[in-house]
Design a protein around this motif. Structure first.
Motif, mmCIF file in Angstrom:
data_model
loop_
_atom_site.group_PDB
_atom_site.id
_atom_site.type_symbol
_atom_site.label_atom_id
_atom_site.label_comp_id
_atom_site.label_asym_id
_atom_site.label_seq_id
_atom_site.Cartn_x
_atom_site.Cartn_y
_atom_site.Cartn_z
ATOM 1 N N ALA A 52 3.756 8.097 -8.412
ATOM 2 C CA ALA A 52 5.202 8.230 -8.574
ATOM 3 C C ALA A 52 5.869 6.865 -8.721
ATOM 4 O O ALA A 52 6.779 6.680 -9.544
ATOM 5 C CB ALA A 52 5.795 8.988 -7.387
ATOM 6 N N TYR A 53 5.404 5.897 -7.931
ATOM 7 C CA TYR A 53 5.951 4.541 -8.013
ATOM 8 C C TYR A 53 5.710 3.943 -9.396
ATOM 9 O O TYR A 53 6.612 3.354 -10.005
ATOM 10 C CB TYR A 53 5.314 3.650 -6.942
ATOM 11 C CG TYR A 53 5.659 2.186 -7.088
ATOM 12 C CD1 TYR A 53 6.870 1.690 -6.609
ATOM 13 C CD2 TYR A 53 4.795 1.309 -7.743
ATOM 14 C CE1 TYR A 53 7.201 0.345 -6.764
ATOM 15 C CE2 TYR A 53 5.111 -0.034 -7.895
ATOM 16 C CZ TYR A 53 6.315 -0.510 -7.403
ATOM 17 O OH TYR A 53 6.642 -1.835 -7.572
ATOM 18 N N ARG A 54 4.496 4.110 -9.903
ATOM 19 C CA ARG A 54 4.149 3.530 -11.198
ATOM 20 C C ARG A 54 4.958 4.179 -12.329
ATOM 21 O O ARG A 54 5.427 3.500 -13.242
ATOM 22 C CB ARG A 54 2.647 3.663 -11.455
ATOM 23 C CG ARG A 54 1.796 2.835 -10.495
ATOM 24 C CD ARG A 54 0.321 2.961 -10.829
ATOM 25 N NE ARG A 54 -0.006 2.302 -12.082
ATOM 26 C CZ ARG A 54 -0.265 1.001 -12.206
ATOM 27 N NH1 ARG A 54 -0.239 0.203 -11.142
ATOM 28 N NH2 ARG A 54 -0.562 0.483 -13.380
ATOM 29 N N VAL A 55 5.116 5.496 -12.258
ATOM 30 C CA VAL A 55 5.909 6.186 -13.290
ATOM 31 C C VAL A 55 7.357 5.730 -13.242
ATOM 32 O O VAL A 55 7.959 5.397 -14.275
ATOM 33 C CB VAL A 55 5.815 7.713 -13.115
ATOM 34 C CG1 VAL A 55 6.851 8.424 -13.998
ATOM 35 C CG2 VAL A 55 4.413 8.208 -13.451
ATOM 36 N N ARG A 56 7.936 5.698 -12.053
ATOM 37 C CA ARG A 56 9.341 5.292 -11.928
ATOM 38 C C ARG A 56 9.547 3.861 -12.432
ATOM 39 O O ARG A 56 10.512 3.573 -13.150
ATOM 40 C CB ARG A 56 9.793 5.388 -10.472
ATOM 41 C CG ARG A 56 9.956 6.798 -9.939
ATOM 42 C CD ARG A 56 10.739 6.805 -8.631
ATOM 43 N NE ARG A 56 10.131 5.972 -7.608
ATOM 44 C CZ ARG A 56 9.260 6.411 -6.710
ATOM 45 N NH1 ARG A 56 8.888 7.684 -6.723
ATOM 46 N NH2 ARG A 56 8.758 5.596 -5.800
ATOM 47 N N THR A 57 8.622 2.969 -12.053
ATOM 48 C CA THR A 57 8.753 1.562 -12.437
ATOM 49 C C THR A 57 8.619 1.387 -13.943
ATOM 50 O O THR A 57 9.426 0.717 -14.592
ATOM 51 C CB THR A 57 7.684 0.716 -11.712
ATOM 52 O OG1 THR A 57 7.831 0.882 -10.294
ATOM 53 C CG2 THR A 57 7.815 -0.753 -12.052
ATOM 54 N N THR B 260 0.838 -1.202 0.000
ATOM 55 C CA THR B 260 0.000 0.000 0.000
ATOM 56 C C THR B 260 0.871 1.249 0.000
ATOM 57 O O THR B 260 2.032 1.226 0.407
ATOM 58 C CB THR B 260 -0.919 0.024 1.237
ATOM 59 O OG1 THR B 260 -0.108 -0.060 2.425
ATOM 60 C CG2 THR B 260 -1.882 -1.151 1.216
ATOM 61 N N PHE B 261 0.286 2.350 -0.448
ATOM 62 C CA PHE B 261 0.988 3.625 -0.515
ATOM 63 C C PHE B 261 0.291 4.621 0.390
ATOM 64 O O PHE B 261 -0.912 4.507 0.657
ATOM 65 C CB PHE B 261 1.002 4.130 -1.955
ATOM 66 C CG PHE B 261 1.727 3.205 -2.908
ATOM 67 C CD1 PHE B 261 3.078 3.343 -3.137
ATOM 68 C CD2 PHE B 261 1.037 2.179 -3.555
ATOM 69 C CE1 PHE B 261 3.743 2.486 -4.001
ATOM 70 C CE2 PHE B 261 1.687 1.321 -4.418
ATOM 71 C CZ PHE B 261 3.051 1.475 -4.644
ATOM 72 N N SER B 262 1.036 5.589 0.841
ATOM 73 C CA SER B 262 0.483 6.556 1.792
ATOM 74 C C SER B 262 -0.579 7.445 1.161
ATOM 75 O O SER B 262 -1.493 7.920 1.833
ATOM 76 C CB SER B 262 1.605 7.425 2.379
ATOM 77 O OG SER B 262 2.343 8.064 1.337
ATOM 78 N N ASN B 263 -0.472 7.679 -0.161
ATOM 79 C CA ASN B 263 -1.470 8.487 -0.861
ATOM 80 C C ASN B 263 -1.369 8.216 -2.364
ATOM 81 O O ASN B 263 -0.475 7.498 -2.825
ATOM 82 C CB ASN B 263 -1.288 9.984 -0.567
ATOM 83 C CG ASN B 263 0.131 10.459 -0.843
ATOM 84 O OD1 ASN B 263 0.636 10.309 -1.959
ATOM 85 N ND2 ASN B 263 0.784 11.017 0.173
ATOM 86 N N GLU B 264 -2.282 8.808 -3.134
ATOM 87 C CA GLU B 264 -2.326 8.582 -4.582
ATOM 88 C C GLU B 264 -1.072 9.097 -5.277
ATOM 89 O O GLU B 264 -0.615 8.514 -6.259
ATOM 90 C CB GLU B 264 -3.571 9.241 -5.177
ATOM 91 C CG GLU B 264 -4.876 8.549 -4.812
ATOM 92 C CD GLU B 264 -6.069 9.178 -5.500
ATOM 93 O OE1 GLU B 264 -5.857 10.072 -6.355
ATOM 94 O OE2 GLU B 264 -7.202 8.777 -5.198
ATOM 95 N N ASP B 265 -0.531 10.203 -4.802
ATOM 96 C CA ASP B 265 0.682 10.759 -5.406
ATOM 97 C C ASP B 265 1.849 9.778 -5.293
ATOM 98 O O ASP B 265 2.628 9.621 -6.237
ATOM 99 C CB ASP B 265 1.060 12.094 -4.744
ATOM 100 C CG ASP B 265 0.169 13.234 -5.207
ATOM 101 O OD1 ASP B 265 -0.632 13.010 -6.142
ATOM 102 O OD2 ASP B 265 0.268 14.342 -4.647
ATOM 103 N N GLU B 266 1.970 9.146 -4.136
ATOM 104 C CA GLU B 266 3.062 8.195 -3.944
ATOM 105 C C GLU B 266 2.893 6.985 -4.863
ATOM 106 O O GLU B 266 3.872 6.485 -5.436
ATOM 107 C CB GLU B 266 3.108 7.735 -2.475
ATOM 108 C CG GLU B 266 3.543 8.816 -1.495
ATOM 109 C CD GLU B 266 4.954 9.318 -1.781
ATOM 110 O OE1 GLU B 266 5.804 8.522 -2.200
ATOM 111 O OE2 GLU B 266 5.191 10.532 -1.602
#
Length: 431
Positions: free
Chosen positions: A264-269, A255-261
């Motif tokens: 960001a994870y999806r873009v980086r990956t 899980t992520f702390s919020n939608e932004d996190e």
């Protein structure tokens, strides 16, 4: 302190803030005016330019050109980009086109790796262009489709697996691993790994964090052991890399702390693997001169130098995108081009029932300044601006290059050049 003195202090503070604001506007105006004056006209007698020889001085010795678009859905941008691709292939010796939106395995098959036939959808060979999402429905790209199908050029998919490709290949990868030396030498690990493959494929229950971590760790270890199963080269390990990416984005139980996190994870990956797929091709084809068709966003470097306008202002600092990875790897061999417009509309044909996005250049933006020039198409080489004055790279101004949002940043650090199209139009459906 009496009331009169308090009022005087407040007046002085307000005056100081006003002066700073005026100075900032003045600086912003100065750099955008300078950029506007440096713009090279590209107008022709045709509806879009077809002679890009004025760009030759900027792209000489380049082996990878990142050809961006402000948003997916700009019909006029599609037409101009098609003409640039034709020019680069026919006049400048570029021999490879890489596509955002196509997965790496799909286009390896089109390039001649015929052994992959059973790893793709049944109709892929006859209808492979139809898998290029979201671009394939656009009428303005029909000339591009004809061109890339008629020329002897290589094609690169930079995405990890699309859904249908993943479904076919998860079983394939599992079966090949089961027959491999690795599974024989690591029986305990394989007994734990095999059911996770089945669970992913069935997609009936979510992975646990322990299953997810074990799956990605073991696949990474197989990659590091350089297994050459099935293909006789390390293409299989590239398949594993992309499977890790697919599972990380589609089946990650964390899980992520919020939608932004999460975003960001999806873009980086995603962008990291996009870069890995292009690097994989380039390393095996060192003479390849590659044009990458993608969004401005993915072609950028130093995104952190732009203030995000639609949420957390520091959002872009959380991203490391494709362009940055490629620049870090190939440095001066890479040249990134962004596109932008002053006015018009943007919309993809498949977005039925969705309103067009209206393109508006605010008064403080670079695009508003470019609109004052009397030609419809132009080009600016950003590097020329700061070659003699490196401090120009740190100048801040507004632009709508990323998704037509008005955003402030050090834009000269994001791209090497800018293609300007005064007025854009929506992407129309075929037929």
């Amino acid at each position: 302190m009496n009331k009169t003195i308090v009022l005087r202090v407040l007046e002085m503070k307000n005056l100081a803030l006003l002066i700073v604001a005026v100075l900032c506007i003045s600086c912003n105006k100065k750099i955008t005016t300078e950029l506007s004056r440096k713009m090279i006209p590209l107008d022709s007698e045709n509806s879009v330019p077809d002679d890009f020889s004025k760009l030759d001085q900027f792209i000489e010795s380049k082996e990878i050109i990142l050809l961006g678009e402000a948003a997916h859905g700009e019909g006029k941008t599609f037409e101009v980009k098609t003409q640039i691709v034709k020019y680069l292939v026919e006049k400048k010796g570029f021999n490879t086109i890489a596509l955002e939106g196509m997965d790496f395995l799909q286009l390896e098959y089109i390039n001649g790796r015929s052994v992959l036939k059973n790893n793709l959808a049944d109709n892929f060979e006859s209808d492979w262009y139809g898998y290029w999402n979201p671009w394939n429905p656009a009428k303005q790209l029909m000339p591009f489709e004809t061109f890339i199908k008629s020329k002897k050029i290589s094609l690169v998919g930079i995405e990890s697996y699309q859904k249908i490709t993943a479904i076919i290949n998860i079983d394939f990868i599992k079966n090949e691993l089961e027959k491999s030396n690795w599974s024989s030498l690591n029986k305990d690990q394989w007994e734990k790994l095999s059911p996770i493959f089945d669970k992913i494929q069935n997609n009936e229950k979510p992975l646990t964090i322990a299953e997810y971590d074990f799956f990605t760790l073991q696949l990474q270890r197989i990659i590091e052991s350089n297994e050459t199963i099935f293909f006789g080269d390390n293409f299989f390990t590239q398949m594993l890399e992309n499977l890790i990416t697919h599972v990380s984005m589609e089946f990650n139980p964390k899980t992520f702390s919020n939608e932004d996190e999460e975003s960001a994870y999806r873009v980086r990956t995603r962008d990291y693997q996009m870069a890995r797929n292009l690097i994989y091709f380039k390393e095996r084809n060192p003479k390849a001169k590659i044009i990458v068709w993608l969004a401005n966003f993915h072609g950028a470097t130093n995104l952190k130098e732009v203030t995000f306008a639609d949420g957390d202002p520091e959002m872009y600092s959380k991203f490391t995108v494709f362009g940055e990875h490629i620049k870090n790897k190939y440095s001066d061999k890479v040249y990134s081009i962004a596109t932008t417009s002053t006015r018009g509309f943007s919309k993809m044909p498949y977005n039925k029932g969705v309103e067009e996005t209206k393109i508006i250049a605010p008064k403080e933006s670079l695009e508003f300044e470019l609109d004052k020039r009397k030609f419809n198409f132009g080009y600016i080489d950003f590097r020329e601006i700061y070659k003699k004055n490196p401090e120009k790279r740190d100048e801040i101004f507004n632009s709508i290059m990323l998704g037509h949002y008005n955003q402030k940043g050090k834009w000269l650090q994001l791209f090497d050049g800018l293609l300007y199209i005064k007025e854009n139009e929506i992407a129309l459906p075929k037929g």
